[in-house]
Design a protein around this motif. Structure first.
Motif, PDB file in Angstrom:
ATOM      1  N   CYS A   5      36.854  -7.236 -80.586  1.00 46.47           N
ATOM      2  CA  CYS A   5      37.154  -8.057 -79.412  1.00 46.47           C
ATOM      3  C   CYS A   5      38.201  -9.130 -79.686  1.00 46.47           C
ATOM      4  O   CYS A   5      38.608  -9.828 -78.762  1.00 46.47           O
ATOM      5  CB  CYS A   5      35.880  -8.735 -78.939  1.00 46.47           C
ATOM      6  SG  CYS A   5      35.143  -9.756 -80.231  1.00 46.47           S
ATOM      7  N   CYS A  58      29.199  -7.259 -79.096  1.00 45.11           N
ATOM      8  CA  CYS A  58      28.249  -7.599 -80.161  1.00 45.11           C
ATOM      9  C   CYS A  58      27.417  -8.826 -79.792  1.00 45.11           C
ATOM     10  O   CYS A  58      26.251  -8.921 -80.148  1.00 45.11           O
ATOM     11  CB  CYS A  58      28.985  -7.854 -81.465  1.00 45.11           C
ATOM     12  SG  CYS A  58      29.745  -6.374 -82.161  1.00 45.11           S
ATOM     13  N   CYS A 108      31.950  -6.990 -85.428  1.00 49.40           N
ATOM     14  CA  CYS A 108      32.832  -5.837 -85.639  1.00 49.40           C
ATOM     15  C   CYS A 108      34.309  -6.209 -85.557  1.00 49.40           C
ATOM     16  O   CYS A 108      35.156  -5.515 -86.084  1.00 49.40           O
ATOM     17  CB  CYS A 108      32.516  -4.729 -84.643  1.00 49.40           C
ATOM     18  SG  CYS A 108      33.107  -5.070 -82.977  1.00 49.40           S
TER      19      CYS A 108
HETATM   20 FE1  FES Z   1      32.017  -6.910 -82.011  1.00 51.45          FE
HETATM   21 FE2  FES Z   1      32.993  -8.933 -80.638  1.00 51.45          FE
HETATM   22  S1  FES Z   1      32.401  -8.900 -82.722  1.00 51.45           S
HETATM   23  S2  FES Z   1      32.700  -6.922 -79.956  1.00 51.45           S
END
Ligand code: FES
Length: 56
Positions: free
Chosen positions: A41, A6, A38
């Protein structure tokens, strides 16, 4: 390698953040933004932070 897609954050950037004094995911998130979209990760980021804390 990319850890956070992201924000296009690499493991190297996370390790550098720890070298600069960050000791938790919360602190690295405040510095880099890792995991604040999201959230996919966060587990990997936490592992890298722990690894880096162990070597320092
Ligand atoms: Fe989506 Fe890190 S917040 S991959």
């Amino acid at each position: 390698m990319y850890v956070c897609l992201c924000h296009a954050i690499t493991d190297t950037q996370i390790r550098q953040a720890v070298s600069q004094g960050d000791t938790s995911l919360k602190e690295v998130r405040q510095r880099l933004g890792v995991g604040d979209q999201c959230g996919k990760c966060t587990r990997m980021a936490m592992q890298i932070i722990q690894q880096q804390l162990d070597v320092e």
